[in-house]
Each structure stands twice: as structure tokens, then as C-alpha cells.
Design a protein around this motif. Structure first.
Motif, PDB file in Angstrom:
ATOM      1  N   VAL A  32      42.220  -0.141  80.542  1.00 29.16           N
ATOM      2  CA  VAL A  32      41.009  -0.339  79.877  1.00 29.16           C
ATOM      3  C   VAL A  32      39.709  -0.590  80.678  1.00 29.16           C
ATOM      4  O   VAL A  32      40.146  -1.024  81.903  1.00 29.16           O
ATOM      5  N   TYR A  33      38.605  -0.142  80.546  1.00 35.45           N
ATOM      6  CA  TYR A  33      37.596  -0.471  81.496  1.00 35.45           C
ATOM      7  C   TYR A  33      37.047  -1.944  80.937  1.00 35.45           C
ATOM      8  O   TYR A  33      36.590  -2.178  79.868  1.00 35.45           O
ATOM      9  N   PRO A  34      36.621  -2.760  82.160  1.00 35.27           N
ATOM     10  CA  PRO A  34      36.443  -4.092  81.814  1.00 35.27           C
ATOM     11  C   PRO A  34      34.636  -4.233  82.069  1.00 35.27           C
ATOM     12  O   PRO A  34      34.224  -3.333  82.864  1.00 35.27           O
ATOM     13  N   LEU A  35      33.992  -4.684  81.156  1.00 35.21           N
ATOM     14  CA  LEU A  35      32.554  -4.938  81.160  1.00 35.21           C
ATOM     15  C   LEU A  35      32.646  -6.533  81.233  1.00 35.21           C
ATOM     16  O   LEU A  35      32.752  -7.186  80.368  1.00 35.21           O
ATOM     17  N   ILE A 197      37.182  -1.488  76.973  1.00 38.42           N
ATOM     18  CA  ILE A 197      37.249  -0.219  76.317  1.00 38.42           C
ATOM     19  C   ILE A 197      37.985   0.474  76.880  1.00 38.42           C
ATOM     20  O   ILE A 197      38.184   0.881  78.068  1.00 38.42           O
ATOM     21  N   GLY A 198      38.681   1.306  75.963  1.00 38.68           N
ATOM     22  CA  GLY A 198      39.823   2.588  76.565  1.00 38.68           C
ATOM     23  C   GLY A 198      40.487   3.244  75.264  1.00 38.68           C
ATOM     24  O   GLY A 198      40.549   2.398  74.194  1.00 38.68           O
ATOM     25  N   THR A 253      40.075   0.938  85.820  1.00 39.79           N
ATOM     26  CA  THR A 253      40.529   0.443  84.698  1.00 39.79           C
ATOM     27  C   THR A 253      41.494  -0.741  85.322  1.00 39.79           C
ATOM     28  O   THR A 253      42.104  -0.804  86.303  1.00 39.79           O
ATOM     29  N   ILE A 254      41.884  -1.523  83.984  1.00 40.00           N
ATOM     30  CA  ILE A 254      43.048  -2.795  84.478  1.00 40.00           C
ATOM     31  C   ILE A 254      43.639  -2.745  83.200  1.00 40.00           C
ATOM     32  O   ILE A 254      43.369  -2.327  82.264  1.00 40.00           O
ATOM     33  N   ASP A 255      44.640  -3.522  83.240  1.00 40.59           N
ATOM     34  CA  ASP A 255      45.367  -3.990  82.217  1.00 40.59           C
ATOM     35  C   ASP A 255      45.054  -5.308  81.873  1.00 40.59           C
ATOM     36  O   ASP A 255      45.051  -6.236  82.316  1.00 40.59           O
TER      37      ASP A 255
END
Length: 359
Positions: A32-35, A197-198, A253-255
């Protein structure tokens, strides 16, 4: 994200019904992309310390005046000693050398030494009671924190946080209509948020990079809106406070997984934890080779590592400049090295306010 919890709950009940061996269920989302964004109250710690010192100094001045009056009428060695201590505490406050344990000692002096003695004096000399009662009334208000500089500061901070929280509560509903995502805000001296988000969050909704770009445009627009909202509060603030707006850009992306003990999602894995570490260290970063804090009132800053990280944001900045939302003062800055971090860069741009448009 409720579907994931429902899925895990169903699997747990299914296994239990079939008497299968207990196993640990992990609620996680991969890739997922972190914001991340932070609205901070400028110099909140400094302002809080100044307010505490100002309140204590005001209180000591009142106490000193009452003690001197009583000493003239009812001379005693104890009153003389209290006047001496009162003066010494004022010297400490004036030297800006008040530490946390000093504050506790000073409050002990006010509540455990002077107050019982003044009450005793009022019993022995009834004619002094009105003067003592006046001081005790002020002390009660001081102890309940309903007056003074610290109270004004807390009211102003509450005004800012309530306005920012209300804005995010409304906006997060709109975010879900754009594409299902995870959004969580939390209080510090200001308000911070994490958004993720992802595809793994919404398997039934095909994910495209345009969904991420949409969220990034929202980041910039929302920070400009918040800067305007908090600026509009200034005339009604008992203590004038300004906010700074920060975005950390992480283009990989991260988990994330759900931590039951904290009842929130957090990052997984060594590489992903580095993302979390960076967030905690950048709030007070300075511009390289200067003493200037990166975050400034009336500005939005975006912190990143690689120039490619801000490719999505640059057209949005230009777009918001054309809309007279952002100023045409975009800066490209290098940042000081932090512990375990080097090569940080930043964009900084001003926010246009209604008064600026009318000038």
C-alpha cells in the motif's frame, strides 16, 4: 477495511466450529502507498513554558505583595523567610532556568508552605482574613487552571485542534468516495494523519496510479485549506498561535498490519519501519547549513529523498498556484542530516489568504 475483519472473524468461527487447532490470525495489507501529513502548532512547547513561567511570576508577585503587607503588620521570622523564598523563585523564573522538578517544588511552596501559614495567620489575626481570603481565591483559580496565560494557551490550542479535526472528519468521507482507503488521524500538539491506499485494501476496485495522484492532490489542497482555517481563527484566539503544514512523500509501497494492543494499523518489516522512523524525526528539521526551521507559518512543506518522488506533486502545485491557492514562491531546499538520515530534500510554498487576494 471492515471486510478484512469480517473475513478473519468468519475464519475464526469456522475453525472453532470444526474444532480445528487455534491459530493466530493476522490482519494485514501488503503493497500500500502511505501518505503522511502533520499540522503542527508553531513553537507549542516554547509557548507552553512561557505561559507557565508568566503565570507563576504573576502569582509570586501577588504573593510577595501580600506577604510584605502582612510582615509590616505582624512581623515574624517565618514571614521574612517566605518573602526571601518568594524573591528567590522570581529570580529563577527571570533567569529562564525553571526545570520540571523546579515547577513541582514551587507549587509545593505555594500550596504546602504559604497557604497553611496564611490560613493560620488569618485565624490568629482575624483582621487579616479579607486579605488572606483574596489571595486564597486567586490561588484556587490558579490551581484549577481557569485563568492566566496557560489557560489562554490551552483555549487557543483547543480552537485549532477542534477546527482541524472537524475538517478532517468531513474530508475523510469524501476520500472514501474517491477510492476506498485507510485514514487515521491522531492528536499531538496539533493533528497528524496516516493514510494508506492500494489494491489490497479494496480488492473489488481496480487500483490505478491515478487514484494515488488524486489523493496527493487532496493532500496539497487540504493543507492549504487548513492553513486558511487556522489563520481565520486568529482574531478570536486569546493567545495568538500559528500552524505549520508538513507532508512527507514516500513513493514506495509498504506493508501494514493491525496491532490489537494499540487498536491501530502499523508498518511491518525493517524497511517499512524506517518510514515510521523518518516521520518521527522530520518535524523540527532545519534547512541545510542554516539555523532556519523548515516548517514555517503560512507555508506548506513536502519532504522527500529523490526528485522523482515529487513528480506527481509539481503539476499540482502549479495548478493550485494558477487557482490563487498557493503563492508563486516555490523553494527547492536541501535539509540538514539527521541521525541515521541524510540526503533529505524539501519543497516549500506559501499559502494565499483571502486578505492577500483582496489587496
Amino acid at each position: 477495511m471492515q471486510w478484512k475483519f469480517n473475513e478473519v472473524a468468519w475464519q475464526y468461527l469456522h475453525d472453532k466450529k470444526r474444532h480445528l487447532a487455534d491459530k493466530e490470525f493476522n490482519i494485514h495489507f501488503d503493497n500500500v502507498y502511505p501518505l503522511y501529513g502533520a499540522v503542527d502548532i508553531r513553537n507549542s512547547t516554547i509557548e507552553r513554558n512561557k505561559a507557565i513561567v508568566a503565570d507563576l511570576d504573576t502569582h509570586l508577585s501577588l504573593l510577595g505583595g501580600i506577604l510584605n503587607t502582612l510582615q509590616e503588620r505582624y512581623p515574624s521570622s517565618l514571614l521574612e523567610e517566605m518573602i526571601y523564598k518568594c524573591c528567590k523563585w522570581q529570580e529563577i523564573l527571570g533567569s529562564d532556568q525553571l526545570y520540571a522538578n523546579d515547577e513541582d517544588k514551587l507549587n509545593g511552596f505555594l500550596r504546602k508552605e504559604t497557604t497553611p501559614f496564611l490560613s493560620h495567620l488569618a485565624v490568629r489575626h482575624p483582621e487579616s482574613k479579607p486579605l488572606v481570603d483574596e489571595y486564597l481565591k486567586v490561588l484556587e483559580a490558579f490551581n484549577s487552571s481557569t485563568t492566566g496565560e496557560k489557560y489562554s494557551l490551552e483555549v487557543s490550542m483547543q480552537q485549532i485542534n477542534e477546527a482541524v479535526n472537524e475538517y478532517f472528519e468531513i474530508e475523510k468521507i469524501q476520500l472514501q468516495s474517491l477510492y476506498p482507503c485507510y485514514f487515521e488521524k491522531f492528536r499531538t500538539d496539533g493533528v497528524e494523519y496516516d493514510a494508506y491506499i492500494g489494491q489490497s485494501i479494496a480488492p473489488q476496485h481496480p487500483f490505478d496510479h491515478f487514484h494515488l495522484k488524486n489523493l496527493r492532490l487532496w493532500q496539497l489542497s487540504s493543507m492549504a485549506a487548513i492553513a486558511r482555517i487556522t489563520r481565520a481563527l486568529l482574531p478570536n484566539m486569546p493567545k495568538v498561535l500559528r500552524t505549520t503544514q508538513l507532508i512527507f512523500v514516500h513513493n514506495h509501497t509498504i506493508d501494514i498490519s493491525f496491532r490489537a494492543d494499540e487498536r491501530r494499523f502499523d508498518v511491518e518489516g525493517a524497511y517499512n519501519i524506517r518510514y515510521q522512523m523518518i516521520k518521527k524525526r522530520i518535524d523540527k528539521v532545519r534547512v541545510k547549513d542554516t539555523e532556519e526551521r523548515l516548517t514555517q507559518p503560512d507555508k506548506i512543506v513536502l519532504i522527500y529523498f529523490d526528485d522523482k518522488d515529487v513528480d506527481d506533486y509539481l503539476p499540482f502545485i502549479e495548478y493550485l498556484q494558477e487557482k490563487d491557492t498557493l503563492c508563486r514562491d516555490l523553494e527547492y531546499l536541501l535539509l540538514e542530516d539527521l541521525q541515521g538520515l541524510s540526503g533529505l530534500k524539501a519543497l516549500r510554498v506559501g499559502v494565499v489568504y483571502e486578505s492577500s487576494l483582496n489587496d
